[in-house]
Design an enzyme around this catalytic site. Sequence first.
Site, mmCIF file in Angstrom:
data_model
loop_
_atom_site.group_PDB
_atom_site.id
_atom_site.type_symbol
_atom_site.label_atom_id
_atom_site.label_comp_id
_atom_site.label_asym_id
_atom_site.label_seq_id
_atom_site.Cartn_x
_atom_site.Cartn_y
_atom_site.Cartn_z
ATOM 1 N N LYS A 21 -12.619 -4.104 -3.870
ATOM 2 C CA LYS A 21 -13.801 -4.696 -4.492
ATOM 3 C C LYS A 21 -15.018 -3.792 -4.300
ATOM 4 O O LYS A 21 -15.730 -3.469 -5.245
ATOM 5 C CB LYS A 21 -14.035 -6.078 -3.859
ATOM 6 C CG LYS A 21 -14.752 -7.030 -4.761
ATOM 7 C CD LYS A 21 -14.742 -8.444 -4.150
ATOM 8 C CE LYS A 21 -13.407 -9.153 -4.323
ATOM 9 N NZ LYS A 21 -13.295 -10.384 -3.553
ATOM 10 N N ARG A 90 -18.551 -10.946 0.544
ATOM 11 C CA ARG A 90 -17.178 -11.013 0.012
ATOM 12 C C ARG A 90 -16.261 -10.068 0.777
ATOM 13 O O ARG A 90 -16.628 -8.932 1.052
ATOM 14 C CB ARG A 90 -17.169 -10.584 -1.455
ATOM 15 C CG ARG A 90 -18.011 -11.441 -2.331
ATOM 16 C CD ARG A 90 -18.167 -10.762 -3.686
ATOM 17 N NE ARG A 90 -18.217 -11.765 -4.718
ATOM 18 C CZ ARG A 90 -17.790 -11.593 -5.955
ATOM 19 N NH1 ARG A 90 -17.249 -10.452 -6.320
ATOM 20 N NH2 ARG A 90 -17.878 -12.572 -6.828
ATOM 21 N N GLY A 99 -5.024 -15.523 1.771
ATOM 22 C CA GLY A 99 -5.034 -15.941 3.164
ATOM 23 C C GLY A 99 -6.225 -15.385 3.898
ATOM 24 O O GLY A 99 -6.571 -15.843 4.989
ATOM 25 N N MET A 101 -10.332 -14.768 4.210
ATOM 26 C CA MET A 101 -11.550 -15.413 3.737
ATOM 27 C C MET A 101 -12.022 -14.663 2.507
ATOM 28 O O MET A 101 -11.975 -13.438 2.471
ATOM 29 C CB MET A 101 -12.614 -15.352 4.820
ATOM 30 C CG MET A 101 -13.708 -16.356 4.591
ATOM 31 S SD MET A 101 -15.119 -15.978 5.620
ATOM 32 C CE MET A 101 -16.116 -15.112 4.432
ATOM 33 N N ARG A 334 -11.607 -4.360 -12.053
ATOM 34 C CA ARG A 334 -10.409 -3.733 -11.474
ATOM 35 C C ARG A 334 -9.428 -3.504 -12.614
ATOM 36 O O ARG A 334 -9.556 -4.110 -13.692
ATOM 37 C CB ARG A 334 -9.782 -4.630 -10.409
ATOM 38 C CG ARG A 334 -9.368 -5.966 -10.945
ATOM 39 C CD ARG A 334 -8.833 -6.893 -9.877
ATOM 40 N NE ARG A 334 -8.636 -8.211 -10.473
ATOM 41 C CZ ARG A 334 -8.414 -9.314 -9.799
ATOM 42 N NH1 ARG A 334 -8.385 -9.286 -8.478
ATOM 43 N NH2 ARG A 334 -8.229 -10.452 -10.418
ATOM 44 N N HIS A 450 15.036 -21.822 -0.478
ATOM 45 C CA HIS A 450 16.482 -21.654 -0.606
ATOM 46 C C HIS A 450 16.888 -21.503 -2.064
ATOM 47 O O HIS A 450 17.623 -20.587 -2.443
ATOM 48 C CB HIS A 450 17.170 -22.873 0.026
ATOM 49 C CG HIS A 450 18.667 -22.824 -0.065
ATOM 50 N ND1 HIS A 450 19.368 -23.375 -1.114
ATOM 51 C CD2 HIS A 450 19.580 -22.267 0.746
ATOM 52 C CE1 HIS A 450 20.657 -23.173 -0.924
ATOM 53 N NE2 HIS A 450 20.813 -22.505 0.210
ATOM 54 N N SER A 773 30.305 8.023 -2.220
ATOM 55 C CA SER A 773 29.551 7.014 -2.947
ATOM 56 C C SER A 773 29.098 5.984 -1.915
ATOM 57 O O SER A 773 29.925 5.356 -1.252
ATOM 58 C CB SER A 773 30.420 6.370 -4.028
ATOM 59 O OG SER A 773 29.654 5.433 -4.748
ATOM 60 N N CYS A 841 26.857 3.063 -5.269
ATOM 61 C CA CYS A 841 27.419 2.074 -6.179
ATOM 62 C C CYS A 841 27.217 0.661 -5.661
ATOM 63 O O CYS A 841 27.834 -0.271 -6.138
ATOM 64 C CB CYS A 841 28.897 2.347 -6.440
ATOM 65 S SG CYS A 841 29.909 2.272 -4.958
ATOM 66 N N TYR A 861 23.523 10.581 -8.389
ATOM 67 C CA TYR A 861 23.493 9.504 -9.376
ATOM 68 C C TYR A 861 23.429 8.144 -8.689
ATOM 69 O O TYR A 861 23.725 8.029 -7.500
ATOM 70 C CB TYR A 861 24.713 9.555 -10.309
ATOM 71 C CG TYR A 861 26.026 9.263 -9.626
ATOM 72 C CD1 TYR A 861 26.484 7.942 -9.490
ATOM 73 C CD2 TYR A 861 26.812 10.283 -9.125
ATOM 74 C CE1 TYR A 861 27.682 7.666 -8.842
ATOM 75 C CE2 TYR A 861 28.008 10.016 -8.476
ATOM 76 C CZ TYR A 861 28.436 8.706 -8.338
ATOM 77 O OH TYR A 861 29.605 8.426 -7.700
#
Lengths: 888, 888
Positions: A21, A90, A99, A101, A334, A450, A773, A841, A861
């Site tokens: 900011k 600010r 979270g 202020m 921003r 969950h 791999s 992989c 790769y």
Amino acid sequence: MKFVYDFTEGNKDLKDLLGGKGANLAEMTRLGLPVPPGFTITTDACRAFLLTGDEPDTLHDEVSAHLDALERRMGRRLGQGDDPLLVSVRSGAKFSMPGMMDTVLNIGLTDESVGALAAQAGDERFAWDSYRRLIQMFGRTVLGIDGGLFEDRIDEARRTAGVATDVELTADRLRALVAEFKEIVVAATGRGFPQDPREQMDLAVRAVFASWNGERARLYRRQERIPNDLGTAVSVCAMVFGNLGPDSGTGVAFTRDPASGHQGVYGDYLANAQGEDVVAGIRNTVPLAELERLDAASYAELLRIMEVLENHYLDLCDIEFTIERGKLWMLQTRVGKRTAAAAFRIAVQLLDQGLIDEREALRRVTGGQLAQLMFPRFSTESEHTPIGTGIAASPGAASGAAVFDSATAVARAAAGERVILVRRETNPDDLDGMIAAQGILTSRGGKTSHAAVVARGMGKTCVCGAEELQVDVAARRLTTADGTVIGEGDVLSIDGASGRVYAGEVPVVPSSVVEYFEGTAAPDADDLVAAVHRLMTLADRERHLGVRANADTAEDAARARRFGGEGVGLCRTEHMFLGDRRELVERLILADGEAEREAALDALLPLQRGDFTELFEAMDGLPVTVRLLDPPLHEFLPDLTDLSVRVALEHDERDTRLLTAVRRLHEQNPMLGLRGVRLGLVVPGLFTMQVRAIAEAAAARRAAGGNPRPEIMIPLVGTVQELEIVRDEAEAVIADVERVTGAALSIPLGTMIELPRAALTAGQIAGSADFFSFGTNDLTQTVWGFSRDDVEASFFTAYLEKGIFGVSPFETIDADGVGSLVRAAVTAGRAARPDLKLGVCGEHGGDPESVHFFHEVGLDYVSCSPFRIPVARLEAGRAATAGATTTP
Amino acid sequence: MKFVYDFTEGNKDLKDLLGGKGANLAEMTRLGLPVPPGFTITTDACRAFLLTGDEPDTLHDEVSAHLDALERRMGRRLGQGDDPLLVSVRSGAKFSMPGMMDTVLNIGLTDESVGALAAQAGDERFAWDSYRRLIQMFGRTVLGIDGGLFEDRIDEARRTAGVATDVELTADRLRALVAEFKEIVVAATGRGFPQDPREQMDLAVRAVFASWNGERARLYRRQERIPNDLGTAVSVCAMVFGNLGPDSGTGVAFTRDPASGHQGVYGDYLANAQGEDVVAGIRNTVPLAELERLDAASYAELLRIMEVLENHYLDLCDIEFTIERGKLWMLQTRVGKRTAAAAFRIAVQLLDQGLIDEREALRRVTGGQLAQLMFPRFSTESEHTPIGTGIAASPGAASGAAVFDSATAVARAAAGERVILVRRETNPDDLDGMIAAQGILTSRGGKTSHAAVVARGMGKTCVCGAEELQVDVAARRLTTADGTVIGEGDVLSIDGASGRVYAGEVPVVPSSVVEYFEGTAAPDADDLVAAVHRLMTLADRERHLGVRANADTAEDAARARRFGGEGVGLCRTEHMFLGDRRELVERLILADGEAEREAALDALLPLQRGDFTELFEAMDGLPVTVRLLDPPLHEFLPDLTDLSVRVALEHDERDTRLLTAVRRLHEQNPMLGLRGVRLGLVVPGLFTMQVRAIAEAAAARRAAGGNPRPEIMIPLVGTVQELEIVRDEAEAVIADVERVTGAALSIPLGTMIELPRAALTAGQIAGSADFFSFGTNDLTQTVWGFSRDDVEASFFTAYLEKGIFGVSPFETIDADGVGSLVRAAVTAGRAARPDLKLGVCGEHGGDPESVHFFHEVGLDYVSCSPFRIPVARLEAGRAATAGATTTP
């Protein structure tokens, strides 16, 4: 050390020091844009405060000097005199962080200055309302008083006055409220609301500093892996008021449409209001274009500023502004958030405008955004009104009959019905139902609940935490905020990208981006597809990483090829042992003696050969890495418990015989048991049968004029001796097939690196491997010591909530743990064998952040599911473009 | 490069170049002892041969030069003239290695020289027998002809002649046999037996070189982790003959008794014989002391040489010698093998004699030998005659009723009977029976057979591969070589240290060494105990590593203390949740809501507190590391399959309710599931209850005047965040107990390092840990990706047989894989926190080789089962004595 920067001193590159900011306010000031004067206290000061519990010695004087300068410039004194200066305080860290202020407005108001403000503004009500807001906001965030205490008094005042909204409270009512609020402060803190304006400011600054270590902020940092020692900056800014009459107002604006990316004027405006009011949504905003009618001069000025900002930031900017009695002030800017489609369109537009170059265009889009564009979506969503909105927890669009428990979901799905599982929240007992359902809807829980975690793991559409919907599982119904009831069997539609929930069926259409990848839509089918095509072309040109597919069938391989896959990085042969062939596998397992076992293997050979022939044809000319059988044999037999119960109840003779075999093969921890190369070394003929099938299929394809390029991969190797033995056997079989068919087959033999020991001894193993791999799924399981099946449902939710994980290590590679093994194995493997081919992989092969990691450690790769190939291609290109990160 | 060394040129320190045999022959030559002249071809020559398939260019000429010198010195020519020189060709690698070609004697004999030898020896039969032996030995080992072909002819010759032994065959018969043998050679190789003596020698040398890569030799090296690129040396030595009449003979001798270690004359002698005959056992040897009567001069000379050798090698030497017509020749010497008791006695004797110093004395004994001395043994073994002998696969002494299948073993053991499980060989289906039995006896399989591996893993007495015993499982009986039948229920006794099997019960007595450690025998109870006491005292003085015990009860802790344990390194609290308390644990698991759960925890608290109070009392003044609950909760509930069957058959309501819980907690891979710190983070109050019990017990002990030193250990940590959270909670509980009791408890909080990720991020974890304890059991499981329970029975046997493992990584730490993680974690942990305390509490803590590893990486202590403490103390002392290895 300098702890305070005037807005005229900083710039946008000082985010570390001034926060996002503060740096952007300084940048706008530097550009000559109308920013209210102010200064920023640095993160250095915050860090010093956190370390010692006190502001640095010199800070007070430095702030005084900057405040003096501010007062001189404004010709007003903080909270004093006829025209008192008020300021906002600010927070602003390098990264935006819930979270912490946020803001305290109207600092400088006191019992004394409130009168001066009233006189100056000519508005008694405005002044007392501002003071009321200050005490309330200051009390809650700086003094830590329960906000409900203030809210209760406001409710009471409204009731007493018989009005519905705060706006209707008179100046007298507000004056009385201020008195009550001050009593609350005394009761809670033992002293009165501070009447020294400078003390108000200092306390607010200190509170911002302290909020860095607030519980939610710490949790957020843990989850987002933001270092704890950054600290936050604090900006002190002269107040301007948008609520001083009809010639005042406040608004937000975007330099382009953040939803579509199209150029134009976008934003909202609210006359005679402060930013707070916009957020509270008490009055409706008007489209920004209306401002032209209300205040043509300010509107023209705003458009000019937006152009300046976009040309300066070279990106979509979002802006907060206030008009105070006809004078436009910029409060914040921003680089703005945008939708996935907008990101692609904007990147290409800016590229076309010559504002950014091609590599910068790639930096502006992410694989995550591309993935969003590839999900099916509701075709006529705009015609439907959502009955509720929750958290977009797992993308996709799904429709089906509402069911309220797992058993019903399973039963109805088994009967061929499409269902949406609706629960207040899910737990491990709901797993079967989640698997059976098209999508999952819950009324409780966030992105780490969950339901959300498991659904993402399954790739299943999920909306969670739709709190306006009341779920009554016992009554088997869902009630919306307006009282509409959805009963069991009623059709629901959920949009996992937006979080919206609809009653009834909303038709689903495939993504045009997918149609483009499939080749059924032209690269210029629409402007979104055109943008995607343009950026994919750039990514393919930039990337160093090859992209292959995890594909077990010719169909998957063909799709992978259409999606840009450059071969198969993982063909899992276990899938070829299922279905009709289960019986043969059972014969193999139950074989009594060598002859029976060989007969079973002989029967499997031609089937496997057929599978491989098709696969090599689909990937003709490109490498196909075939992994020999990996899972334990009992996976091909019935479940021990089910079969035991059946035998106990029915005494069937064949079942009884089967049970003996299942018991013999039963393992406490099959993941850590007789599987992979171990099985190949213990069951004679199994691996050689598979190698023969591969070699014969390759020879057949060669004879048919094709160009098969098989590679054979040995799973679960822990020590080079295992690989040596299998390699010797495989080479003998291949030589035999070459002798018989006359084909010269050159088949590389390599290994999975999926056990810590394989990674730790990679230098030894490379001596016998043509390629590695990395099997990062299994590697994650063994490095962490947890099995994905068992733990995602049991403790991952708690771990994500406690911030132990920022993201599941099965989604994004754990760079510190698993990644460090991969890195060490790459180094040791290449040192032992410079031409060693290296790939991955595991499912991480299609995860954006992981792709960057694999690029960085220098793999050749990645291999991922066909559908993730475009994401991997894009991120591989971006990874090669220095400075691109995977988050927008 | 010099490829050939005369015996006069080498010495005992050139084993790398000359092999053990060659180096010791050179050493004896250098000492002026009567060694037949000869030379050694180096391992360099062998390596060059293996690399190129050809002898190095210069080798032939170099051998010629040495052969010339030998012939000149002997005044005889190889295989030529009236008195032909004959030589032996013997392999000799740095390490003795079964599977390599050993020796070809009598090289130089041809159709021509056989006559000269007969004339010279004055013994026709001797000459033809020597020639017969050459063709047979050469044919088999150099030309690769099936040895059975020769044996068949000898059998036939004996039959035709009507005699029982070869010795009775006449010169004519032997001449005829030579003719037949030569025909076998022609038939098998297409050419005649070489008549050029030098060609015989060159072919034999080449065959020795090639035997380095024979299948059995390669397997042996894989198992013993002997590098493949050492190669073997070859010694060529002038033949001397012990079979030239009554004034000739051959023998073996030891400078001390290898069984007891006592000084004296030990060995065997066979007049008029060659070494081969001793091995074949056709005639009985006489005790070496008899030689004094037969040939006093040679005997005196031998005693003098033995003294020279012992004073030179400073150790028990074993010797092979031959007397040729009254002239003594030394054919070989080496530091001799000995029993465990002898090793201890000899080390102390040599120390007392001032021949070696204290550190050298420590090098002369091993923890493995000490462990052997600690097993119970048969008290009256000497009074019994074994009915057979097998391989001593797992030590101890056991008696019990013979049973022939697993089910019977389980049933009889359940009825309180002691049983010995007798099988031809075992397989995973026999596991239950092996667990139930006192010991295991098999007639098939070696040290790496299923029975041997599993029994060692269980610490159960096992004799395997007792091939003279016929096991008939169907008939439930065992038949000895002499036809004695042992039926089911008949008592057998087996000695796992000697491999001997006895009919009937042989009484077992405890080890006097254990009685000494227990304090029930004085340090000078007998000369063995005195030697052990002396060396343990030295080891304790030398060692840097502390030695603690894995002990869960006060009884175990007390024993550990008697055995020299310096604290408890691992107290597993899960054992405290079993027995009577199972019901409380069940209540905890089935708890419906917070109140029920807390009630269950509250009931467990005083019980746990009591356990810890006793434990701290037993270890008063010494540290006690308590590990919080580790296993998954379902381990405290019935088995899913058993319970499912019971519910299906009986429909009991309580069982049905229990089944729901068991299902909920069921995991596919419990080892990789919700356990350890994960459980602590997910089940509220569980860990804090345990921490409270520990803190309250410590406070109680403090109040009682004791000095409790608890340390709390968090299991299964994978990431520092887990530890931080548990640590915060634990510190709060401890502070609360301190506040309430007024005791100042200073309780270190540390973590197990038992997951690869913990080791990989040890630097981070050390930030929140006061100590690390390496849990090398789990670390081995996750690094290798196999669970001990599942795999020891399934594929470890095959892996040991194939040489993939030399030893189970659960027995001895896998230094390349698991060890490299331990090493890295030690470095990173200490770098982050120099005062970090480091220990190990896996079972490796009591394994000799592993103790050396832990010493070398710089741990502070090892912890092991109480019984292994003396072994760990001894090996820790030896590890601190540079140059000590764990094998004798």
